[in-house]
Design a protein around this motif. Structure first.
Motif, mmCIF file in Angstrom:
data_model
loop_
_atom_site.group_PDB
_atom_site.id
_atom_site.type_symbol
_atom_site.label_atom_id
_atom_site.label_comp_id
_atom_site.label_asym_id
_atom_site.label_seq_id
_atom_site.Cartn_x
_atom_site.Cartn_y
_atom_site.Cartn_z
ATOM 1 N N PRO A 155 0.614 -1.266 0.184
ATOM 2 C CA PRO A 155 0.006 0.039 0.171
ATOM 3 C C PRO A 155 0.777 1.426 -0.073
ATOM 4 O O PRO A 155 0.431 2.371 -0.689
ATOM 5 C CB PRO A 155 -0.816 0.090 1.235
ATOM 6 C CG PRO A 155 -0.032 -0.963 2.111
ATOM 7 C CD PRO A 155 0.582 -2.100 1.236
ATOM 8 N N THR A 156 1.793 1.169 0.549
ATOM 9 C CA THR A 156 2.754 2.275 0.930
ATOM 10 C C THR A 156 3.544 2.633 -0.522
ATOM 11 O O THR A 156 3.684 3.920 -0.930
ATOM 12 C CB THR A 156 3.919 2.389 1.727
ATOM 13 O OG1 THR A 156 4.749 1.209 1.447
ATOM 14 C CG2 THR A 156 3.270 2.256 3.022
ATOM 15 N N THR A 157 3.559 1.605 -1.538
ATOM 16 C CA THR A 157 4.014 1.893 -2.822
ATOM 17 C C THR A 157 3.228 2.633 -3.636
ATOM 18 O O THR A 157 3.360 3.486 -4.467
ATOM 19 C CB THR A 157 4.678 0.429 -3.525
ATOM 20 O OG1 THR A 157 5.798 0.077 -2.538
ATOM 21 C CG2 THR A 157 5.219 0.755 -4.971
ATOM 22 N N LEU A 158 1.744 1.980 -3.553
ATOM 23 C CA LEU A 158 0.777 2.537 -4.247
ATOM 24 C C LEU A 158 0.737 4.236 -3.985
ATOM 25 O O LEU A 158 0.367 4.904 -4.954
ATOM 26 C CB LEU A 158 -0.489 1.618 -4.253
ATOM 27 C CG LEU A 158 -0.356 0.295 -4.780
ATOM 28 C CD1 LEU A 158 -1.620 -0.437 -4.061
ATOM 29 C CD2 LEU A 158 -0.170 0.156 -6.029
ATOM 30 N N LEU A 179 1.223 7.489 -6.165
ATOM 31 C CA LEU A 179 0.123 8.607 -6.487
ATOM 32 C C LEU A 179 0.643 10.070 -6.182
ATOM 33 O O LEU A 179 0.406 11.051 -6.749
ATOM 34 C CB LEU A 179 -1.201 8.380 -5.596
ATOM 35 C CG LEU A 179 -1.911 7.048 -6.213
ATOM 36 C CD1 LEU A 179 -3.172 6.865 -5.163
ATOM 37 C CD2 LEU A 179 -2.621 7.479 -7.527
ATOM 38 N N ILE A 180 1.561 10.048 -5.223
ATOM 39 C CA ILE A 180 2.143 11.257 -4.586
ATOM 40 C C ILE A 180 3.128 11.948 -5.646
ATOM 41 O O ILE A 180 2.981 13.025 -5.940
ATOM 42 C CB ILE A 180 2.705 11.014 -3.170
ATOM 43 C CG1 ILE A 180 1.729 10.936 -2.191
ATOM 44 C CG2 ILE A 180 3.542 12.634 -2.730
ATOM 45 C CD1 ILE A 180 1.967 10.315 -0.822
ATOM 46 N N VAL A 181 4.095 11.064 -6.059
ATOM 47 C CA VAL A 181 5.000 11.252 -7.122
ATOM 48 C C VAL A 181 4.393 11.842 -8.482
ATOM 49 O O VAL A 181 4.795 12.697 -8.760
ATOM 50 C CB VAL A 181 5.787 10.013 -7.411
ATOM 51 C CG1 VAL A 181 6.953 10.418 -8.545
ATOM 52 C CG2 VAL A 181 6.828 9.973 -6.184
ATOM 53 N N LYS A 182 3.329 10.891 -8.929
ATOM 54 C CA LYS A 182 2.468 11.520 -10.188
ATOM 55 C C LYS A 182 1.884 12.801 -9.845
ATOM 56 O O LYS A 182 1.954 13.841 -10.882
ATOM 57 C CB LYS A 182 1.635 10.363 -10.406
ATOM 58 C CG LYS A 182 0.626 10.634 -11.652
ATOM 59 C CD LYS A 182 -0.251 9.830 -12.113
ATOM 60 C CE LYS A 182 -1.178 10.240 -13.290
ATOM 61 N NZ LYS A 182 -2.023 8.943 -13.563
ATOM 62 N N ALA A 183 1.322 13.009 -8.678
ATOM 63 C CA ALA A 183 0.673 14.303 -8.494
ATOM 64 C C ALA A 183 1.708 15.766 -8.512
ATOM 65 O O ALA A 183 1.573 16.594 -9.106
ATOM 66 C CB ALA A 183 -0.075 14.560 -7.242
ATOM 67 N N ALA A 195 8.658 14.932 -3.210
ATOM 68 C CA ALA A 195 7.217 15.074 -3.761
ATOM 69 C C ALA A 195 6.597 15.787 -3.084
ATOM 70 O O ALA A 195 5.624 16.465 -3.267
ATOM 71 C CB ALA A 195 6.804 13.658 -4.231
ATOM 72 N N LEU A 196 6.660 15.254 -1.644
ATOM 73 C CA LEU A 196 5.742 16.017 -0.550
ATOM 74 C C LEU A 196 5.890 17.522 -0.445
ATOM 75 O O LEU A 196 5.342 18.066 -0.107
ATOM 76 C CB LEU A 196 5.899 15.230 0.590
ATOM 77 C CG LEU A 196 5.324 13.798 0.811
ATOM 78 C CD1 LEU A 196 5.915 12.955 1.979
ATOM 79 C CD2 LEU A 196 3.820 13.760 0.670
ATOM 80 N N THR A 197 7.257 17.711 -0.611
ATOM 81 C CA THR A 197 7.835 19.012 -0.463
ATOM 82 C C THR A 197 7.253 19.956 -1.689
ATOM 83 O O THR A 197 6.747 20.917 -1.354
ATOM 84 C CB THR A 197 9.165 19.355 -0.580
ATOM 85 O OG1 THR A 197 9.944 18.571 0.456
ATOM 86 C CG2 THR A 197 9.753 20.868 -0.629
ATOM 87 N N ILE A 198 7.071 19.369 -2.722
ATOM 88 C CA ILE A 198 6.585 19.825 -3.968
ATOM 89 C C ILE A 198 4.832 20.406 -3.813
ATOM 90 O O ILE A 198 4.378 21.551 -3.959
ATOM 91 C CB ILE A 198 6.661 19.016 -5.157
ATOM 92 C CG1 ILE A 198 8.243 18.963 -5.609
ATOM 93 C CG2 ILE A 198 5.978 19.723 -6.428
ATOM 94 C CD1 ILE A 198 8.402 18.168 -6.526
#
Length: 465
Positions: free
Chosen positions: A115-118, A122-126, A179-182
């Motif tokens: 689940p963490t990979t999924l 999604l986070i990286v794509k966004a 990604a989270l920083t972005i």
């Protein structure tokens, strides 16, 4: 009654060690490769201590994933008891769980990666989609075996005076962290985005670059750090060079001109490139150690190429602040000076801080270190070189990790160090006692690498710990 008491003791040990193993998994970012390298680097005594006394540290983070792993593990460890409980079964199950705990919980840790990979994808794509819309933003990527965070912080302190600038916080340098920083911090009006990029295998920096699309790349230095994870030095070089390969045709690459491997990478680079070296062009505050000046030199050459004038750089230099990962000078008990470089230890950083120690006016110089980790086949040779250098600078050395002790001793003695002045002390209470007996107003103590916070707290004044 005796069996019940023994069962209570062993089950208490199981749950303590469960937290201990969760801490290690978390520390190694839930990566089996990093955990395996860590465990293979432990001595028999350290493995024994891990089994009997655990490896818990106060900075264990009770995250959602850690809580999920803990609850799933507890359920898995106790489920046989639902089929009936008696004294012998309770004791036998506790004993088996204690003996095979690392093996039993590893599948659960790996299972939670699904689940963490999924979610991660999604986070990286966004984040990637958001970066595509920010066409006016210039992304500056920084990587290397050492000096990344300090170079990033120095560059940020200059550029933020010139134009709206954002940068990754602290030591955030992974794909997910960036990604989270972005998604969380990038507003869209920034002119520059400075991104620190870390890697433990080939392809990781390339993934980051695909997301942020850097136009400027900086390689701060290369050495054997994390060599055990890369397999060989060629893989390490290739991984770091992914940043330069990702640059557009109108991009620019900067290389540490005082690092031979960086220079070699620069020679094969096709895009515009520049080497930087240590210079004294700008006056820095006294709190900035000399060995960090090279990182500021990198920040200045990039800033100048981006149009920042010398007067603004001078203002930034005068008010330059150290990042939290940089060495801290602390006031020790009994008037001693303590150089706390406990965030991490890399070969080049180790040699640099030893030179800094050598330049201190105090007569008695003491080194405390666990040594370095994840150096692979280069580990023994690097530790011998460190020991040899320390012999010409330090009066005494305390090694807190057994695996590092023998090569450090070999180097220490080959450098002329007295055999009875280097010690292996893995017990922190005894280490504190030994050091307290040695500290005085003419002593400077260098702590290089991560050791327990309790040691630093016990040796520094309250308002400085």
């Amino acid at each position: 009654m005796i069996l019940i008491f023994a069962s209570f003791i062993i089950w208490a040990t199981v749950f303590i060690n469960l937290i201990s193993w969760l801490y290690l998994w978390q520390l190694k970012e839930y990566r089996p490769d990093r955990l395996l390298v860590h465990l293979t680097g432990l001595s028999r005594r350290e493995i024994t201590n891990l089994y009997f006394f655990g490896h818990f540290r106060s900075h264990f983070r009770p995250t959602f994933r850690a809580a999920a792993i803990f609850l799933l593990s507890v359920g898995f460890l106790i489920w046989p008891l639902f089929f009936g409980v008696n004294e012998r079964r309770l004791f036998a199950l506790g004993l088996l769980n204690w003996l095979f705990l690392p093996i039993l919980i590893s599948p659960i840790v790996i299972l939670t990666s699904i689940p963490t990979t999924l979610v991660r994808r999604l986070i990286v794509k966004a984040a990637t989609e958001k970066m595509k819309r920010l066409k006016e933003m210039t992304v500056i990527g920084i990587t290397g075996s050492y000096g990344k965070t300090t170079t990033k912080e120095f560059l940020a302190q200059i550029l933020s005076r010139h134009s709206p600038t954002i940068w990754t916080e602290g030591t955030v340098n992974t794909l997910l962290g960036i990604a989270l920083t972005i998604l969380r911090d990038v507003k869209g009006n920034e002119r520059y985005f400075i991104v620190e990029m870390g890697a433990y295998r080939k392809g990781e920096i390339s993934e980051i670059c695909q997301m942020v699309k850097p136009k400027i790349g900086i390689i701060t230095g290369l050495n054997q750090q994390h060599l055990a994870l890369f397999g060989n030095f060629e893989n390490l070089l290739a991984a770091k060079y992914e940043l330069i390969e990702s640059l557009p045709l109108d991009g620019i690459a900067y290389f540490n001109g005082e690092n031979e491997d960086c220079v070699k990478l620069g020679e094969r680079t096709k895009v515009r490139k520049a080497l930087y070296k240590n210079n004294n062009e700008f006056k820095l505050p006294a709190i900035i150690p000399d060995f960090l000046r090279l990182n500021f030199s990198a920040a200045t050459i990039v800033s100048k190429d981006l149009g920042v004038d010398d007067s603004l750089i001078n203002k930034a230099a005068a008010e330059l602040k150290l990042p939290k990962t940089a060495p801290i000078i602390r006031r020790g008990i009994k008037g001693a000076k303590i150089i706390d470089n406990g965030f991490s230890a890399t070969p080049d950083g180790f040699f640099a801080v030893l030179t800094f120690l050598n330049n201190q006016p105090e007569k008695n110089k003491i080194l405390v270190t666990p040594g370095m980790i994840e150096l692979g086949s280069a580990g023994d040779q690097v530790h011998r070189e460190i020991g040899r250098s320390a012999a010409g600078i330090c009066g005494e050395v305390f090694v807190t990790r057994g695996e590092s002790f023998r090569p450090l001793v070999d180097g220490w003695q080959s450098g002329g160090g007295m055999p009875d002045k280097i010690y292996c002390q893995t017990n922190y209470d005894r280490l504190i006692m030994e050091l307290k007996n040695r500290l005085n107003g003419d002593t400077v103590l260098l702590i290089e690498g991560r050791i327990a916070k309790a040691v630093i707290a016990a040796l520094t004044l309250e308002d400085d710990s």
